[in-house]
Motif scaffolding. Structure first.
Motif, PDB file in Angstrom:
ATOM      1  N   SER A   9      17.169 -11.715  50.570  1.00 27.01           N
ATOM      2  CA  SER A   9      18.548 -11.552  51.032  1.00 27.01           C
ATOM      3  C   SER A   9      18.807 -10.118  51.478  1.00 27.01           C
ATOM      4  O   SER A   9      19.615  -9.866  52.372  1.00 27.01           O
ATOM      5  CB  SER A   9      19.533 -11.897  49.910  1.00 27.01           C
ATOM      6  N   PHE A  10      18.177  -9.172  50.788  1.00 29.23           N
ATOM      7  CA  PHE A  10      18.301  -7.749  51.128  1.00 29.23           C
ATOM      8  C   PHE A  10      19.764  -7.336  51.295  1.00 29.23           C
ATOM      9  O   PHE A  10      20.147  -6.750  52.304  1.00 29.23           O
ATOM     10  CB  PHE A  10      17.480  -7.417  52.383  1.00 29.23           C
ATOM     11  N   GLY A  88       7.989  -9.623  45.389  1.00 26.25           N
ATOM     12  CA  GLY A  88       7.874  -8.614  44.338  1.00 26.25           C
ATOM     13  C   GLY A  88       8.154  -9.243  42.982  1.00 26.25           C
ATOM     14  O   GLY A  88       8.938 -10.179  42.877  1.00 26.25           O
ATOM     15  N   THR A 118       6.248  -4.537  40.762  1.00 22.82           N
ATOM     16  CA  THR A 118       7.096  -3.421  41.118  1.00 22.82           C
ATOM     17  C   THR A 118       6.655  -2.139  40.408  1.00 22.82           C
ATOM     18  O   THR A 118       6.103  -2.181  39.309  1.00 22.82           O
ATOM     19  CB  THR A 118       8.540  -3.770  40.726  1.00 22.82           C
ATOM     20  N   THR A 122      11.127   1.684  39.657  1.00 21.31           N
ATOM     21  CA  THR A 122      12.141   0.932  40.425  1.00 21.31           C
ATOM     22  C   THR A 122      12.304  -0.492  39.893  1.00 21.31           C
ATOM     23  O   THR A 122      13.057  -1.282  40.467  1.00 21.31           O
ATOM     24  CB  THR A 122      11.773   0.852  41.929  1.00 21.31           C
ATOM     25  N   ILE A 125      15.821  -2.029  39.333  1.00 28.91           N
ATOM     26  CA  ILE A 125      16.813  -2.075  40.420  1.00 28.91           C
ATOM     27  C   ILE A 125      16.915  -3.480  41.005  1.00 28.91           C
ATOM     28  O   ILE A 125      15.903  -4.119  41.284  1.00 28.91           O
ATOM     29  CB  ILE A 125      16.429  -1.086  41.550  1.00 28.91           C
TER      30      ILE A 125
HETATM   31  P1  ADP Z   1      16.223 -13.242  46.959  1.00 29.17           P
HETATM   32  O1  ADP Z   1      17.645 -13.621  47.193  1.00 29.17           O
HETATM   33  O2  ADP Z   1      15.230 -14.064  47.698  1.00 29.17           O
HETATM   34  O3  ADP Z   1      15.820 -13.017  45.511  1.00 29.17           O
HETATM   35  P2  ADP Z   1      16.138 -10.375  47.158  1.00 29.17           P
HETATM   36  O4  ADP Z   1      16.519  -9.574  48.348  1.00 29.17           O
HETATM   37  O5  ADP Z   1      16.956 -10.205  45.923  1.00 29.17           O
HETATM   38  O6  ADP Z   1      16.124 -11.846  47.676  1.00 29.17           O
HETATM   39  O7  ADP Z   1      14.630 -10.096  46.763  1.00 29.17           O
HETATM   40  C1  ADP Z   1      13.582 -10.270  47.677  1.00 29.17           C
HETATM   41  C2  ADP Z   1      12.251  -9.983  47.001  1.00 29.17           C
HETATM   42  O8  ADP Z   1      12.212  -8.631  46.561  1.00 29.17           O
HETATM   43  C3  ADP Z   1      11.953 -10.820  45.760  1.00 29.17           C
HETATM   44  O9  ADP Z   1      10.565 -11.094  45.737  1.00 29.17           O
HETATM   45  C4  ADP Z   1      12.293  -9.902  44.624  1.00 29.17           C
HETATM   46  O10 ADP Z   1      11.540 -10.216  43.465  1.00 29.17           O
HETATM   47  C5  ADP Z   1      11.869  -8.570  45.204  1.00 29.17           C
HETATM   48  N1  ADP Z   1      12.555  -7.462  44.567  1.00 29.17           N
HETATM   49  C6  ADP Z   1      13.875  -7.273  44.425  1.00 29.17           C
HETATM   50  N2  ADP Z   1      14.135  -6.121  43.752  1.00 29.17           N
HETATM   51  C7  ADP Z   1      12.933  -5.585  43.449  1.00 29.17           C
HETATM   52  C8  ADP Z   1      12.505  -4.429  42.726  1.00 29.17           C
HETATM   53  N3  ADP Z   1      13.358  -3.576  42.163  1.00 29.17           N
HETATM   54  N4  ADP Z   1      11.184  -4.199  42.641  1.00 29.17           N
HETATM   55  C9  ADP Z   1      10.317  -5.070  43.190  1.00 29.17           C
HETATM   56  N5  ADP Z   1      10.632  -6.181  43.851  1.00 29.17           N
HETATM   57  C10 ADP Z   1      11.925  -6.442  43.982  1.00 29.17           C
END
Ligand code: ADP
Length: 151
Positions: A9-10, A88, A118, A122, A125
């Motif tokens: 979603s970012f 991640g 990760t 971080t 986060i």
């Molecule tokens: P979604 O709605 O698909 O979870 P996100 O934008 O929240 O979308 O996350 C996208 C990806 O980034 C997922 O694989 C999530 O685990 C990873 N992610 C989110 N935050 C972190 C972080 N702090 N460190 C590593 N990976 C992350």
């Protein structure tokens, strides 16, 4: 040619996402960051802003591109001829959630999901915490790449 799709979603991109993307650059020839559009979800940032934040962050990385998409991630991968999905992992909850999706995706399409752990500094986060900090007037700047700024 190793091509990966990093779906999410970012809302907004955080330093956690940044860490995963940076480290994956040497693993793949091409990384497509794919912002999923879910009509039922409410976002803090518009699709245009979320896309712009990522584009600005990786403007000097020619192998990284950003797109938006609707529908199944595996359908997008097939369309783009990407053999890998990148995700991640922060904690056991992420693992449990991601495991079922990765198995399903591989069953349906043969596409492999590659997980990066990760970085320790971080791992705490999340976009939802960042949104909370922003809503309440906190110092969100230290949790996100420089391109993420509230007007
Ligand atoms: P979604 O709605 O698909 O979870 P996100 O934008 O929240 O979308 O996350 C996208 C990806 O980034 C997922 O694989 C999530 O685990 C990873 N992610 C989110 N935050 C972190 C972080 N702090 N460190 C590593 N990976 C992350």
């Amino acid at each position: 040619m190793r091509k990966a799709v990093f779906p999410g979603s970012f809302d907004p991109i955080t330093l956690g996402h940044f860490d995963i993307i940076k480290r994956s650059i040497r693993l793949f020839d091409e990384i497509v960051i794919a912002i999923g559009v879910n009509a039922e979800k409410k976002y803090m940032f518009s699709l245009e802003d979320r896309k712009r934040f990522i584009e600005e962050t990786f403007k000097d990385e020619p192998s990284v591109s950003v797109i938006t998409y609707e529908g199944l991630t595996i359908d997008l991968c097939n369309k783009l001829k990407a053999a890998f999905i990148l995700r991640g992992l922060r904690n056991p909850a992420d693992f449990e959630f991601e495991k079922a999706i990765a198995h399903t995706n591989r069953k349906l399409s043969g596409i492999e999901t590659v997980f990066l752990l990760t970085a320790a500094d971080t791992s705490y986060i999340s976009s939802s915490i960042v949104r909370d900090v922003i809503r309440n007037g906190g110092e969100y700047e230290m949790l996100v790449p420089k391109a993420v700024r509230i007007k």
